[in-house]
Design an enzyme around this catalytic site. Structure first.
Site, PDB file in Angstrom:
ATOM      1  CD  GLU A  45     -28.866  58.577-111.734  1.00 39.89           C
ATOM      2  OE1 GLU A  45     -28.843  57.499-112.351  1.00 39.89           O
ATOM      3  OE2 GLU A  45     -29.914  59.091-111.293  1.00 39.89           O
ATOM      4  NE  ARG A 104     -28.697  55.091-118.457  1.00 34.96           N
ATOM      5  CZ  ARG A 104     -29.873  55.657-118.688  1.00 34.96           C
ATOM      6  NH1 ARG A 104     -30.063  56.334-119.804  1.00 34.96           N
ATOM      7  NH2 ARG A 104     -30.846  55.544-117.804  1.00 34.96           N
ATOM      8  CB  THR A 152     -26.601  52.997-114.846  1.00 34.05           C
ATOM      9  OG1 THR A 152     -27.367  54.149-115.213  1.00 34.05           O
ATOM     10  CG2 THR A 152     -27.082  51.821-115.696  1.00 34.05           C
ATOM     11  CE  LYS A 192     -32.706  56.126-110.631  1.00 36.43           C
ATOM     12  NZ  LYS A 192     -31.765  56.099-111.789  1.00 36.43           N
TER      13      LYS A 192
END
Length: 214
Positions: A41, A45, A69, A129
């Site tokens: 993943e 960010r 994210t 998640k």
């Protein structure tokens, strides 16, 4: 279950990577692939995330790359254009879920409460998640909030505070598709060029998953 989700569940571990240099993309991919851990993943960010995804798509297509994210429909579109095979978010946002569906991107929203799960289920999500996994109460918390939804066949990827030492506790739950964690490859380790260490941690994680799952 989509092909991407089936592959994630078969692997059992998703490294969560905050990578801030495109130059680190291929050494990271090679370390993971050599360890037998063919997914990662790449979180949004950092400003390098889109370029990293594109580099991996072009140079290491055997790596199942996810975009993490994802907080807006615009980021979903960026992830798709860069070649992400799946997307994730720390929370649940119906606009992001809808954007992923419209883009054909298999998507994993973040949940922490029964209300979050209810909303995600209503939007058609079946893999979620659980974040932040440890701070939210660990395996016991997930077991209890997932119980009322057991008949729906939901699966979860606990992320946030998960460590090599706690893999056993998480994988003891039948609802767990895979564990997600940052311990395998941190930004600092990549800057230090600790590719052998990353490979060793990835290898240890995969070996443990295989041992636990038989």
């Amino acid at each position: 279950m989509t092909d991407a989700f089936a592959r994630i569940a078969a692997i059992g571990v998703v490294p969560v990577i905050a990578i801030d240099s495109v130059d680190h993309a291929l050494p990271l991919a090679d370390a993971l692939l050599e360890a037998g851990l063919p997914t990662a993943e790449i979180t949004f960010r950092t400003q390098a995330a889109v370029d990293v995804l594109a580099r991996l798509r072009d140079k290491r297509p055997e790596l199942l790359i996810g975009a993490g994210t994802l907080l807006s429909p615009a980021q979903v579109r960026q992830a798709v254009e860069a070649g992400a095979a799946y997307g994730l978010a720390p929370g649940y946002d119906p606009a992001v879920v809808d954007a992923a569906r419209q883009s054909g991107l298999p998507f994993i929203p973040g949940v922490m409460t029964p209300s979050d799960i209810t909303l995600a289920v209503a939007r058609g999500c079946r893999l979620m998640k659980f974040f932040p996994a440890t701070a939210a109460g660990g395996p016991s918390m997930l077991k209890n909030i997932a119980a009322p939804f057991a008949h729906l066949g939901l699966s979860f990827i606990p992320t946030g505070g998960v460590k090599m030492e706690t893999i056993d506790d998480w994988l003891a739950l039948p609802e767990i598709a895979a564990v997600g964690g940052t311990w395998i490859a941190t930004t600092r380790q990549m800057h230090e060029g600790d590719w052998s260490g990353i490979r060793n941690r990835a290898s240890a994680a995969i070996a443990r998953v295989k041992e636990l799952r038989g």
